[in-house]
Scaffold this motif. Sequence first.
Motif, PDB file in Angstrom:
ATOM      1  N   LEU A 135       3.967   0.527   2.184  1.00 21.27           N
ATOM      2  CA  LEU A 135       3.765  -0.359   3.323  1.00 21.27           C
ATOM      3  C   LEU A 135       3.783  -1.776   2.772  1.00 21.27           C
ATOM      4  CD1 LEU A 135       3.046  -0.694   6.318  1.00 21.27           C
ATOM      5  CD2 LEU A 135       0.646  -0.484   5.673  1.00 21.27           C
ATOM      6  N   SER A 160       5.995   9.941   0.289  1.00 22.59           N
ATOM      7  CA  SER A 160       5.260   8.686   0.177  1.00 22.59           C
ATOM      8  C   SER A 160       6.063   7.535   0.778  1.00 22.59           C
ATOM      9  CB  SER A 160       4.980   8.355  -1.290  1.00 22.59           C
ATOM     10  OG  SER A 160       4.307   9.405  -1.897  1.00 22.59           O
ATOM     11  N   LEU A 184       1.378   4.918   0.935  1.00 22.59           N
ATOM     12  CA  LEU A 184       0.796   5.916   1.818  1.00 22.59           C
ATOM     13  C   LEU A 184       1.243   7.294   1.366  1.00 22.59           C
ATOM     14  CD1 LEU A 184       1.548   4.421   5.354  1.00 22.59           C
ATOM     15  CD2 LEU A 184      -0.169   3.753   3.703  1.00 22.59           C
ATOM     16  N   ALA A 193       0.859  -1.185   0.000  1.00 15.48           N
ATOM     17  CA  ALA A 193       0.000   0.000   0.000  1.00 15.48           C
ATOM     18  C   ALA A 193       0.892   1.230   0.000  1.00 15.48           C
ATOM     19  CB  ALA A 193      -0.880  -0.007   1.243  1.00 15.48           C
ATOM     20  N   ARG A 232      -0.406   5.786  10.492  1.00 18.62           N
ATOM     21  CA  ARG A 232      -0.357   7.209  10.837  1.00 18.62           C
ATOM     22  C   ARG A 232      -0.502   7.411  12.336  1.00 18.62           C
ATOM     23  NH1 ARG A 232      -1.980  10.720   6.279  1.00 18.62           N
ATOM     24  NH2 ARG A 232      -3.202   9.434   4.903  1.00 18.62           N
ATOM     25  N   ARG A 279      -7.491  -2.398   7.087  1.00 17.84           N
ATOM     26  CA  ARG A 279      -6.683  -1.395   6.403  1.00 17.84           C
ATOM     27  C   ARG A 279      -5.756  -0.705   7.375  1.00 17.84           C
ATOM     28  NH1 ARG A 279      -7.498   1.318   1.253  1.00 17.84           N
ATOM     29  NH2 ARG A 279      -6.813   2.940   2.644  1.00 17.84           N
ATOM     30  N   GLU A 292      -3.500   1.751   6.843  1.00 19.55           N
ATOM     31  CA  GLU A 292      -2.955   3.074   6.585  1.00 19.55           C
ATOM     32  C   GLU A 292      -3.173   4.043   7.752  1.00 19.55           C
ATOM     33  OE1 GLU A 292      -3.883   4.586   2.750  1.00 19.55           O
ATOM     34  OE2 GLU A 292      -3.558   6.662   3.360  1.00 19.55           O
ATOM     35  N   GLN A 293      -4.420   4.147   8.166  1.00 19.16           N
ATOM     36  CA  GLN A 293      -4.737   5.060   9.257  1.00 19.16           C
ATOM     37  C   GLN A 293      -3.991   4.648  10.524  1.00 19.16           C
ATOM     38  OE1 GLN A 293      -7.156   7.775   9.056  1.00 19.16           O
ATOM     39  NE2 GLN A 293      -6.067   8.305  10.917  1.00 19.16           N
TER      40      GLN A 293
END
Length: 623
Positions: free
Chosen positions: A525, A522, A491, A489, A542, A536, A538-539
Motif C-alpha cells: 500500500l 501480498s 498487506l 505498508a 480490506r 492505519r 490496512e483494515q
Amino acid sequence: MPQKIRILPEKLCNQIAAGEVVERPASVIKELLENSLDAESLEIRIEVERGGKRLIRVMDDGTGMSQDDAFLSLERHATSKIQSESDLFRLGTLGFRGEALPSIASVSRLTLSTRSMQSEEGWEIYTEGGTVKRAGAVGIPAGTSIEVRDLFFNTPARRKFLRRDETEIGHIADVVTKLALAHPEVQFRLVHNGRPLLEVNRHGNLAERVAAILGRPLLKDLIELRQEGPEGLCLSGYLSRPDANRSGTGSIYTYINGRFIRDRVVQHALMDGYRNLLLKGRYPIVVLFLSLDPELVDVNVHPTKHEVRFRDQRLVHDFIANSVRDALRPSGWLESGRSAPMAVEPAEERDSEPLVMPLAERQEGGRGVLPVEAPTPANDQARRGVQEALENYGRKLGQAAPDAARFAGARQHGPFAMPEPQPAEQGPPGFFSSLRLIGQYRRSYLLCQDEDDLVLIDQHAAHERVGFEKLRAQYRQGNIERQALLFPAVLELEFREAALLAEFRQDLDRLGFDLEPFGGKSFALKAVPRILGDARAEQLVRDVAGELGSVGKSGLVEEALDEVLALMACHSVIRANQDLSPAQIRALFAELDQVDFNGHCPHGRPVMKRLALADVERMFKRT
Ligand code: ADP
Ligand code: MG
C-alpha cells in the motif's frame, strides 16, 4: 398418439449433471482435489492457465487407478466409494456420487493419466466432450493426473458465464484454501499462468497450516477450542478474539466431518456464541471442525454437498454456541449479564488494529447475515454502530497523552489536522460561521447561539460529515487527494481478499488507495486518501475491497459508493474528547458551511440540535 417420452442419451445426462456440479473452473478443481484427497494423496499440485478457462491440471501421488478403473471412472454413477444405501450414512470420503469425472469430461477436453502402485505402467485416456478419443499405456509415476482443457468448449452458453481470469482464480484459490485448511498433512501447490500462487508444505498441526494460509500474524488473535459434547459431538479448531474481525463472513471456515460446509445452523450458532462481542456487521475469523456420527447428518442434500441436514438441529446449534461462548470466556471478553449490544472494547491497547465502522447491513440472502439485535431500519443501526465505535475511539484517544508535535506536524493534512482559519471570504457568512460561539461542552459538543436559539453541535459528527462530503466531491471530480506513505505498508492477505484487491484495484485507485501487487497474496500500500492521514489503513482497505466485492463490479452504484466513502470518512474522524481552540472551531464551521446540508446525505447522524428560547424559558417556568 406417437410415443413422446424418450430416455435421454448418456452424454446429454452427463451435460445436465455437469450443470449442477460444474459451475466454473473452481468447481472442477474442488471435485478433482476431493478425489485426490480421497485417494490418500500427500502431495497435490494444481496448475491453472487463464483462470482455469484454458487449462486445469491436478496431479497427485495417491493410490492411482488400474486400467479398468480408469475407464470406469469416466462412466456415470461409477464410484469406488460406496456400494449400498447404508453406506450413504457412513461416509468416510468426500466423494460418493460418481458423477464428477463424467460431468467434467462431458464439457471439456479431459486427459486422465493414472498409475497404481501395483502396476508397472500407467494408463492415459483422452476424451473430448465425454467421448473417448484415444487411450494407451504410458510410463508415469504412481498417482493420478487429470488435465481439463477448454472448459465449456461445447456449451458456449455456459462459457459466457465465466468471469474475468482474476475472478475465476480468486474462486479457485478460495477452494484450495478451504481444502488445504482441512488437510494440514497434505502439501498443496497452486500455480497460475506459471506463477506460484499458493504453496503449503506438509504441516504437523492445524495451527501451522492456519498460519501458512491465513497469515502468521493472525495466530496471536486466535483462541484454540476443543470441546466434546453429547452424542459424540466434537468441536475443534480456532476462533478469533472479538477485536480481530472482518466485515464479511468470508473468513469463517466451518467443516462438518471434514467437509467444508456453509451451513445456516452452524453459522447462526457461531454468531450466537459471539453475541454482544462483535459490532453489528462484523464477523469473526474462524476455522472450526465439527465431527459427529455420520448417522446424525445427511450430506446428500445437494449435488455439490455444500449443505447438510442435521437429525437434531437444536442439539448441534446449542453445542456449538455454548462451546464458542465458553472458549471466549477465559480470555475475558465475555462479561456475563451484559445484554445490550456493546462496542468491542480492546482489553489491552491494540494499536495494530484500527477501529472499523460497520456498514449498513445488506439484507443479502445466503451471506449469512445474522442480526444480533432487534431489527430496526438498517441505516439507523449502522449509525448507532458508528456512534458507539466513535465514542470508543474517542475514549481511547482521550486516554492517550496528547501528542503536540504530532498535531503540529500533521497540520496540513493528517486526520489530526485542524482546519486552518480561512481567510475571510466575500459575501455573507454561512449559517455555521454566523453562529456566536459560547464554548465547548465535555470536549465533544459545541454550544452556540443563533439569534435567540441555543444550538448544540456534535463536533465529531460534524467533522465526519465534512470528511464524507469532501471525499464525495473529490471522488466525483475523479481526484481523491492522496498522500504517499513514507514506508509502504505490506498487506498480507487471504487469497480471497487478494483476488478481490486485484479485481478492484482500479476502483480502489479511484478511491485514493495506491496498491501494488507484491508477490503472491501480498500487496504494498503506497498511498492512501489524504483525509485518512496516518490512520492505519490496512483494515480499511480490506473492508473497502470486501464491500466492493459484495456489490459486484457492475454494481458500483451510488449507494454502495456512499457506504464506502462513509467508511473512509469514519476512519478519518477522531475528534471526540478533544479540545478545540476557537480558531479551530471557526474553521470547522467554515467547512460545514461548504457542505450542502439540504442535499441527500444518508449517512450522517444528527450534527446539530436546536433549543428555542421559548423551550428554555418553559424549562425554567418563565412563561
Ligand atoms: P466419486 O468421487 O463420487 O466416487 P468421481 O467421478 O469423482 O466420483 O470419481 C469416480 C471414481 O474415480 C472414484 O470413486 C475413484 O475411485 C476414482 N478416482 C477419481 N479420481 C481419482 C484419483 N485422483 N485417484 C484415484 N482414484 C480416483
Ligand atoms: Mg469425486
